[in-house]
Design a protein around this motif. Sequence first.
Motif, mmCIF file in Angstrom:
data_model
loop_
_atom_site.group_PDB
_atom_site.id
_atom_site.type_symbol
_atom_site.label_atom_id
_atom_site.label_comp_id
_atom_site.label_asym_id
_atom_site.label_seq_id
_atom_site.Cartn_x
_atom_site.Cartn_y
_atom_site.Cartn_z
ATOM 1 N N VAL A 19 13.511 -35.157 -36.871
ATOM 2 C CA VAL A 19 13.611 -33.765 -37.447
ATOM 3 C C VAL A 19 13.209 -32.869 -36.223
ATOM 4 O O VAL A 19 11.949 -32.730 -35.790
ATOM 5 C CB VAL A 19 12.910 -33.427 -38.787
ATOM 6 C CG1 VAL A 19 13.299 -31.915 -39.152
ATOM 7 C CG2 VAL A 19 13.502 -34.393 -39.903
ATOM 8 N N LEU A 42 17.542 -32.303 -46.593
ATOM 9 C CA LEU A 42 17.233 -32.657 -45.314
ATOM 10 C C LEU A 42 15.948 -33.539 -45.318
ATOM 11 O O LEU A 42 15.805 -34.551 -44.717
ATOM 12 C CB LEU A 42 16.877 -31.449 -44.496
ATOM 13 C CG LEU A 42 16.606 -31.711 -42.762
ATOM 14 C CD1 LEU A 42 17.218 -31.197 -41.932
ATOM 15 C CD2 LEU A 42 15.160 -31.771 -42.799
ATOM 16 N N ALA A 77 23.534 -25.635 -45.049
ATOM 17 C CA ALA A 77 23.379 -26.868 -44.377
ATOM 18 C C ALA A 77 25.028 -27.348 -43.887
ATOM 19 O O ALA A 77 25.948 -27.262 -44.685
ATOM 20 C CB ALA A 77 22.951 -28.139 -44.918
ATOM 21 N N HIS A 125 15.963 -37.255 -44.432
ATOM 22 C CA HIS A 125 14.682 -37.892 -43.363
ATOM 23 C C HIS A 125 13.923 -38.906 -44.078
ATOM 24 O O HIS A 125 13.402 -40.077 -43.488
ATOM 25 C CB HIS A 125 13.592 -36.817 -43.167
ATOM 26 C CG HIS A 125 12.568 -37.157 -42.177
ATOM 27 N ND1 HIS A 125 12.715 -37.594 -40.729
ATOM 28 C CD2 HIS A 125 11.280 -37.284 -42.477
ATOM 29 C CE1 HIS A 125 11.363 -37.942 -40.287
ATOM 30 N NE2 HIS A 125 10.567 -37.648 -41.423
ATOM 31 N N LEU A 155 18.277 -32.929 -38.421
ATOM 32 C CA LEU A 155 18.052 -34.210 -38.496
ATOM 33 C C LEU A 155 19.155 -34.960 -37.716
ATOM 34 O O LEU A 155 20.382 -34.950 -38.007
ATOM 35 C CB LEU A 155 18.164 -34.488 -39.971
ATOM 36 C CG LEU A 155 18.179 -36.091 -40.131
ATOM 37 C CD1 LEU A 155 16.818 -36.465 -40.115
ATOM 38 C CD2 LEU A 155 18.320 -36.282 -41.743
#
Lengths: 217, 191
Positions: free
Chosen positions: A172, A28, A131, A32, A154
């Motif tokens: 996020v 993540l 995830a 980002h 995200l």
Amino acid sequence: MTVPAHHPAPELLLDYAAGSLREVQSLLVAAHLAYCPDCRAQVAELEACGGVLLADLPPEPVSDTLFGTLMTRLGETAAPSSPVAAPAGRSVFPGPLRRAIGAEPEALEWVRVVPGVHLSAWAVSAGTASACLLRMASGARVPAHRHTDSEMLLVMKGGFSDEFGAYRVGDVASYETHTPHHAVADADGECLCLLVQDRPLVFTGPLGWLLNRGFRF
Amino acid sequence: MLPKADSNDPTMPDHEQLLLAVARNRDSTAFRALFDHFAPRIKAYMRRLGADSSAAEELVQDVMMAVWLRADRFDPALASASTWIYTIARNRRIDRVRQERRPELQPDDLMSEGGEEPTPDHQFEAAETAFRLRAVIGNLPPEQADVLRLAYYEDKVHAEISAERGIPLGTVKTRLRLALVRLRRAFGEGA
Ligand SMILES: [Zn+2]
């Protein structure tokens, strides 16, 4: 595209740069970074900090033969071929996620949670963290749920809002343990997110009993 | 042996110059000098993170091989030599010791239009920033330096630091954030 307004917690950037952040959360953060020049600059600074700490470590002598062994190995190793170019064409996924998934959203299997809300069958987990992808149709509402651990989203396409703010592409959203929240997708199109959570969640709404049985969400 | 084109630049620090010599000329004398400096530090780094002596030396070999093979990707404007080598060592350890993949951002991954990346003022800015950064780290209050070192050297995320030291998570976060603010100042001064 504008610069993201909601970033991962600074400690997460530190853990990422230090190498202590586990794979799922690192995915993540890396994703980002593809959107966020500010966080890229911060990670570069924290890596510079790692460089200073490395340079300042009291050295531990290595075996006398190590350099010779290394040069022998290098003599037997061909120079690496230049990295494979990224596939042409724009992906909805940022590079780190595209490489982890290996397919575009249309090619993935999706599981319906409630009308308009789907989770990907694709998922990765490591330790207690996992995830997957979350897809919300325009205006769709994710059932209220509370957390027994932290959750991060995200945004990669579209946007959503909840009682804490409005999130657009690259943003996020972070939720601490035991924070109920009600996400509603923006009305002007589908919203696609990467969802990272650290424990199974417990649903609190009327559908909770059903969701808690069938789905980890 | 060292590249002549840059030898008139008095601000150019040694290790960066050595890496460029490896990249441009496959200069094995320069590589030996880099090895002599960094190998014992990479070993110390791996030992701190739990590798035994022979595993640590294996990792030293891996890292220094990558330094030799990928030296052409080193850019002294973006990172000092020790920062660049640190990132290789960090990633090798994650691959080999933790057996996880490291999700990394690659240069063509950027999703925003245009290269809005700030361009450094000159070629060796990263190495100069490292000098300021070293001073900032050296002057951190002990409790802030402690949580920072744990993150880099003991494979502990901030939640684990909290559990292990019996310090409330909020306190660990506060210390880290204070340390990060101070670190950022080292970069701000260069701008
Ligand atoms: Zn950011």
